[in-house]
Design a protein around this motif. Structure first.
Motif, PDB file in Angstrom:
ATOM      1  N   THR A 111      33.619  -3.911  37.710  1.00 30.60           N
ATOM      2  CA  THR A 111      34.702  -4.351  38.582  1.00 30.60           C
ATOM      3  C   THR A 111      35.850  -4.825  37.712  1.00 30.60           C
ATOM      4  N   GLU A 148      36.649  -1.159  41.797  1.00 33.86           N
ATOM      5  CA  GLU A 148      35.442  -0.663  41.152  1.00 33.86           C
ATOM      6  C   GLU A 148      35.760   0.594  40.340  1.00 33.86           C
ATOM      7  N   GLN A 161      30.089   1.903  43.208  1.00 34.19           N
ATOM      8  CA  GLN A 161      30.937   1.481  44.322  1.00 34.19           C
ATOM      9  C   GLN A 161      30.194   0.685  45.388  1.00 34.19           C
ATOM     10  N   PHE A 162      28.934   1.080  45.689  1.00 33.95           N
ATOM     11  CA  PHE A 162      28.279   0.581  46.886  1.00 33.95           C
ATOM     12  C   PHE A 162      26.865   0.078  46.632  1.00 33.95           C
ATOM     13  N   THR A 165      30.143  -8.630  52.414  1.00 30.98           N
ATOM     14  CA  THR A 165      30.231  -7.193  52.218  1.00 30.98           C
ATOM     15  C   THR A 165      30.975  -6.538  53.380  1.00 30.98           C
ATOM     16  N   HIS A 202      30.829   0.449  55.353  1.00 26.26           N
ATOM     17  CA  HIS A 202      31.633   1.663  55.515  1.00 26.26           C
ATOM     18  C   HIS A 202      31.007   2.513  56.616  1.00 26.26           C
ATOM     19  N   ASN A 252      26.365   2.637  53.212  1.00 25.49           N
ATOM     20  CA  ASN A 252      27.211   2.197  52.108  1.00 25.49           C
ATOM     21  C   ASN A 252      27.832   0.847  52.442  1.00 25.49           C
ATOM     22  N   GLN A 259      30.079  -2.329  50.653  1.00 24.15           N
ATOM     23  CA  GLN A 259      30.916  -2.709  49.521  1.00 24.15           C
ATOM     24  C   GLN A 259      30.998  -4.227  49.417  1.00 24.15           C
ATOM     25  N   TYR A 292      31.780  -5.769  43.078  1.00 21.05           N
ATOM     26  CA  TYR A 292      30.344  -5.480  43.004  1.00 21.05           C
ATOM     27  C   TYR A 292      29.706  -6.214  41.816  1.00 21.05           C
TER      28      TYR A 292
END
Length: 396
Positions: free
Chosen positions: A91, A101, A105-106, A125, A128, A151, A153, A158
């Motif tokens: 990050t 990121e 990513q996830f 979080t 998505h 997913n 985030q 992260y």
């Protein structure tokens, strides 16, 4: 709802790639080296001190292994070539208006083991789950909701999930391992830190380096590792991913969807800063994989950025749309990664890769392609090592 192609790549995972580390400005699209966060000082540990375990690599796997070992009373030092923890979980805190990121990513799936790290810190979080799509340019957009989103985030970055793993560990940053000597019950690690030679001696080592680094023989082992292990390293396939992040000072998608699927565009387009508090702009993630990624990565950075921008302009319906900042990182050109993404679906030598060498060398991460898998692998390597060493701290 099913899609003909993944919205964010194979297995829903993106590890960021593109031309070196590049930051583009609105006026010049100029490339410059991204700066990492300042690491915390190394607590404890003395160069050359005898240890129970030396962990090579401070990514999710290495930190997880070190955390378990340290909590079991072992004397542990982590050696890290970069000036930060995380490996390909990176990050960047200030390259754009909000943390972005450049790597993983996830969090995937609601039952991933890394949720415990999220909950322990009270992190928030964003799920998505919303997609805009159209089959032809000019058609109305159709907004859909993914029934079982996978997913998630981490808002604010992260890399925050690694904080409890690294807490009070002895971590030696900017330390590049060159040679690992190993005999039954003893390992000597020879490294360089800012031009100086440093040595670590321990009862055992956990090697938590990416397989592409090991396959390139970037670290020498003496005696040489078993041929079946090195052959397995070299047989692991990788594939290219191109990922570009663009910051705009206003919304650019027709609606606040997480993803946009555009007609005849072979790239993923995503709102990369959804859920960020007090941020009125937009950060668009544009990515491609495999053949399309290789084509894009062969282009000059300026031309690659322009291709992505034209697609975003078409979606926004604004031909004058211009990003405030552009950012990308190419992991394949990073000497401490050497590849963006391990193609885990085609790995055949996992057993050989993870087989310990005597009671001395253990392996964590290496071929994992998700952060939670790396976390689990580190825990497993530590448990395996503790079974060999015993729970009490040992003296050399």
């Amino acid at each position: 709802m099913e899609h003909k192609r993944p919205l964010v790549g194979r297995r829903g995972l993106i590890i960021g790639t593109a031309a070196g580390v590049a930051a583009g400005s609105l006026a010049a699209w100029s490339a410059g080296a991204a700066q990492t966060e300042t690491p915390t000082p190394d607590p404890g540990g003395t160069r050359g001190a005898d240890l129970d375990v030396v962990v090579i690599g401070a990514g999710a796997a290495g930190l997880s292994a070190a955390r378990v070992l340290a909590d079991a009373g072992k004397r542990v030092t982590v050696i890290e070539a970069r000036d930060r923890i995380g490996g390909r979980l990176w990050t960047h805190p200030d390259a754009m208006s909000v943390p972005i990121e450049l790597g993983a990513q996830f969090i995937h799936e609601p039952n991933a083991s890394t949720w415990e790290l999220v909950r322990s810190q009270g992190l928030k979080t964003h799920t998505h789950a919303h997609t805009l799509s159209r089959t032809r340019v000019g058609d109305p957009w159709k907004k859909e909701t993914i029934e079982r989103p996978y997913n998630f985030q981490v808002i604010g970055g992260y890399q925050q999930i690694l904080t409890p793993l690294a807490h009070k560990l002895s971590i030696r940053y900017n330390t590049v391992v060159r040679r690992v000597e190993h005999t039954p019950g003893r390992v000597v690690v020879h490294a360089e830190r800012q031009g100086r030679r440093v040595t670590y001696r321990a009862r055992a080592a956990v090697v938590a380096l990416p397989v592409a680094v090991l396959a390139a023989d970037a670290v020498e082992f003496s005696p040489a590792l078993p041929k079946e292990k090195t052959d397995a390293f070299k047989a692991v396939p990788h594939f290219a991913i191109s990922k570009v992040l663009m910051e705009f000072d206003k919304p650019v998608f027709p609606e606040d969807a997480d993803h946009v699927v555009e007609a005849d565009v072979p790239w993923w387009l995503m709102n990369a800063a959804m859920g960020q508090p007090r941020f009125s702009g937009r950060i668009v993630f544009a990515g491609a994989e495999e053949d399309e990624a290789e084509r894009l990565l062969a282009l000059p950075a300026r031309k690659r950025h322009r291709e992505f921008l034209e697609v975003v302009r078409g979606i926004a319906g604004d031909r004058s749309l211009t990003p405030v900042k552009v950012m990308e990182h190419e992991w394949a050109k990073d000497p401490f990664a050497r590849a963006a993404f391990t193609d885990s679906e085609r790995i055949t030598g996992a057993r050989e890769i993870y087989e310990p060498v005597g009671d001395t060398l253990f392996w964590a991460g290496v071929i994992t392609d998700q952060v939670d898998f790396s976390h689990d692998s580190g825990n497993e390597a530590a448990a395996q090592l503790l079974n060999r060493l015993g729970r009490r701290s040992t003296q050399l």
